[in-house]
Design an enzyme around this catalytic site. Structure first.
Site, PDB file in Angstrom:
ATOM      1  N   GLU A   1      -6.301  -3.919  -0.021  1.00 35.36           N
ATOM      2  CA  GLU A   1      -6.931  -2.812   0.695  1.00 35.36           C
ATOM      3  C   GLU A   1      -7.655  -2.085  -0.273  1.00 35.36           C
ATOM      4  OE1 GLU A   1      -3.960  -4.701   2.829  1.00 35.36           O
ATOM      5  OE2 GLU A   1      -3.515  -3.811   1.151  1.00 35.36           O
TER       6      GLU A   1
ATOM      7  N   HIS B   1       4.759  -1.427  10.624  1.00 31.85           N
ATOM      8  CA  HIS B   1       3.542  -2.017  11.478  1.00 31.85           C
ATOM      9  C   HIS B   1       3.339  -1.219  12.827  1.00 31.85           C
ATOM     10  CE1 HIS B   1       4.891  -5.566   9.149  1.00 31.85           C
ATOM     11  NE2 HIS B   1       3.531  -5.850   9.421  1.00 31.85           N
TER      12      HIS B   1
END
Length: 325
Positions: free
Chosen positions: A60, A130
């Site tokens: 990321e 998540h």
């Protein structure tokens, strides 16, 4: 007009932006032929080729670092972070580079063409890695904008505005609405202004404020309250950086009460900023303390997800408590 769910509206916005401007690029993990984990980027590589829609390594920090470089050189990258929870490895790049590039160069260079898309929030039984709602972290940073749609119409119009915005934008997408929210969306190119709240429902007794998927929750609570003769004004902030102070304060002066709902934990959530500012501006108009209905100060739970969520019943009970103060 066409019937679209939120995912289809985002995909349509990306196609619209890429057709209109060949400087718009899409990058991220599995965004190519796979279409991303939620399929938001489906068919982009087929139409625009690997040069304009391409996969990145699973890093990321590297995704945003590369996107910063593209934006600084005049491209308009749309970088996807696969889940909002995974944006934290890229925190340094976003905070110290994306947001500050224009400032530190004295306006000579900027990352203004960069849009960072990421699904966020719970409601899909995703557990603590998540399901997080990290928007308040980024609302603290000058130099970026933070935008959150609530339905397909808003998603397309706000995303097109974000891509064309001269400041970098983080675009949080409420993933539990990806296929659940369906509505009429213009197939043509249109934009919705950033930094403007939307008054979803007018009312006279209490102002309810939320963003993203929680707007539906406060609407449901408002409907319950109507059975008790309570008229709720419902406001969707749409952007939390900058946020529309004028619209909210005007509403609170009228109603005398404010309730803010968000899915993120209570402590230091963005509701605290809204409450502080409205208290400052509307103190003499308030008939009751400002109420916050938020997630719990715990890691996001899997088994107890329903207990964690600031749902319509919790919101309704808070409305009643505020009205009876």
């Amino acid at each position: 007009m066409a019937q679209m769910n939120l995912l289809q509206a985002i995909n349509n916005a990306l196609i619209t932006a890429m057709r209109a401007d060949n400087k718009v690029l899409v990058l991220g993990e599995d965004v190519g032929h796979f279409g991303g984990v939620f399929r938001a980027t489906s068919h982009l590589q087929e139409e625009f080729g690997r040069e304009r829609c391409f996969n990145t390594p699973l890093v990321e920090q590297g995704i945003i670092g590369f996107a910063n470089g593209l934006a600084a050189q005049g491209c308009k990258p749309v970088a996807e972070i696969q889940f909002g929870d995974y944006i934290f490895p890229a925190f340094d790049q976003i905070i110290n580079e994306t947001a500050k590039f224009r400032y530190r160069s004295g306006g000579q260079f900027d990352c203004g063409g960069l849009t960072i898309r990421t699904p966020y929030g719970g409601g899909i039984a995703g557990g603590h890695y998540h399901s997080q709602s990290p928007e308040a972290f980024f609302a603290h940073i000058p130099g970026i904008k933070v935008v959150i749609p609530r339905n397909p119409y808003q998603a397309k119009g706000l995303l097109l505005s974000a891509i064309r915005e001269p400041d970098p934008v983080i675009f949080f997408e409420p993933k539990r609405l990806y296929r659940a929210a369906v509505g009429d969306v213009p197939e043509s190119d249109y934009e919705l202004p950033l930094g403007h709240a939307d008054i979803v429902q007018t009312g006279s007794d209490i102002t309810l404020v939320a963003w993203g998927a929680q707007v539906e929750i406060i609407q449901e609570a408002a409907q319950r309250a109507l059975g008790d003769g309570i008229s709720c004004e419902v406001i969707d902030l749409q952007s939390i950086l900058p946020w529309d102070i004028a619209t909210v304060s005007t509403s609170v002066v009228k109603t005398g009460r404010l309730l803010i709902n968000h899915e993120a934990p209570l402590t230091a959530g963005f509701a605290a900023e809204v409450a502080a500012e409205i208290q400052s501006q509307c103190f003499l108009s308030l008939e009751a303390p400002i109420m916050r209905v938020c997630g719990l100060d715990t890691p996001y739970p899997l088994v107890h997800e329903k207990e964690y969520m600031p749902d319509a019943l919790k919101t309704y009970e808070a409305i009643i408590a505020t009205m009876n103060y």
